[in-house]
Write an enzyme that holds these catalytic residues in place. Structure first.
Site, short mmCIF file in Angstrom:
data_model
loop_
_atom_site.label_atom_id
_atom_site.label_comp_id
_atom_site.label_asym_id
_atom_site.label_seq_id
_atom_site.Cartn_x
_atom_site.Cartn_y
_atom_site.Cartn_z
CE LYS A 1 40.97 36.78 42.76
NZ LYS A 1 40.79 35.60 41.91
CG ASP A 2 41.05 45.17 45.67
OD1 ASP A 2 41.18 44.21 46.45
OD2 ASP A 2 41.52 46.31 45.89
#
Ligand code: PMP
Length: 329
Positions: free
Chosen positions: A41-42
């Site tokens: 999700k970065d």
């Protein structure tokens, strides 16, 4: 000099030994747990923040607000810190303590809510939107709602980065890609990006029990059965990101298979991963068996197992759910 931002993406592709042996295929996992926030999700978090800054919807000293299962919030907080932006995260109180602790330690203001369906106005996603709207009325700094489910800059992150990396890492020798969907950003972006380069590639959803997305792909109905201890994946509605995903087929994957795969990956290959990675690799094994020997199949190793110590490595918890547990504990 590298900044935390430069550390996002360009993750290795790991050939998964056991999954490849069982299927006679080459099954690869994209090592997203190596991102600085320790999850896939970065990438979405970075694209959302950069887009908001570019559009002047966010500024230094402002605040980003989001409803998340944890990983997006961790990515957002880490990147927001870098830009001097404050973070408010709304999370369901049944998510792992390790993710909640990580958010607090990073400096996010954490608001825990009871898990309720999306239709309920107190649902964590809707509640995060409400907070952003209320704050905007009085704040003299920009307040931005990240809106990861319906903001398709999320999928764009994977079109621009993840799909390109996967294609290049295999010199284009890829037959299929499978992963689960939370917001749908990963499967949509990787799917769109890979299909642009190779039209006949198969994009396949691996969906946990309790999620309606597999049934939706198979027969157009948002229906689910069973449940799952996995976090951050599965859905009961079609988000904008999932809506643009070019999906050819879907598998329902149960927790027993996913956890057996998760524990095998740790014990036999030394990879300590969260259970959504187990769903993904178990889905890739199903897909390899269906497609036949010799195919190159890629999936996502989404986040680290240590983010779920109190659940995945808690024998009492797993026994109480009738689930397999690591035999070395
Ligand atoms: N695995 C984990 C552990 C996650 O937190 C998420 C995102 N919530 C996903 C998978 C799914 O990614 P996406 O939102 O891109 O569908």
């Amino acid at each position: 000099m590298n900044t935390v931002i430069d550390l996002i993406g360009n993750t290795p592709l790991i050939k998964l030994r056991k999954a490849s042996e069982i299927t006679g295929c080459n099954i690869y996992g994209k090592a997203e747990f190596l991102n600085p926030g320790l999850s896939v999700k970065d990438r979405a978090a970075l694209w959302i923040i950069k887009d908001a800054l570019k559009k002047n919807n966010l500024e230094k000293g402002g605040t980003i607000v989001e409803g998340t299962a944890g990983n997006t919030g961790i990515g957002i907080t880490m990147i927001a810190n870098y830009f001097g932006i404050n973070t408010i995260i709304v999370i369901n109180n049944n998510q792992s303590q390790e993710k909640k602790d990580a958010l607090k330690n990073l400096g996010a203001k954490l608001i825990e809510v009871d898990p309720v369906p999306y239709a309920n106005p107190n649902n964590y996603v809707k509640y995060s939107k409400k907070i952003a709207e209320e704050m905007s009325k009085t704040s003299n700094k920009k307040i931005c709602w990240a809106n990861q489910f319906d903001n398709i800059i999320n999928a764009q992150a994977h079109i621009d980065t993840t799909s390109v990396e996967i294609y290049n890492q295999l010199d284009g020798n890829i037959d299929a890609f499978t992963c689960s969907s939370g917001t749908g950003g990963t499967i949509a972006g990787v799917g769109i990006g890979l299909k642009e380069k190779k039209k006949d590639i198969k994009i396949v959803l691996s969906d946990p029990d309790g999620s309606s997305l597999c049934n939706y792909i198979k027969n157009g109905k948002l229906e689910s059965s069973g449940s799952s201890i996995t976090e951050g994946i599965g859905a009961s509605r079609i988000s904008k990101n999932f809506g643009i995903a070019p999906i050819d087929d879907a598998f329902q994957v149960n927790d027993i298979d996913a956890l057996n795969v998760t524990f095998d990956l740790l014990k036999e290959e030394g990879l300590c991963l969260g259970s959504s990675s187990g769903i993904n690799v178990a889905g890739a094994i199903k897909l390899g068996k269906k497609m036949g020997k010799g195919k190159n199949i890629v999936t996502i190793l989404c986040d680290v197992g240590t983010r779920y110590t109190s659940k995945l490595y808690n024998v009492e918890f797993l026994k109480s759910k009738g689930l397999p547990y690591p035999d070395w504990l």
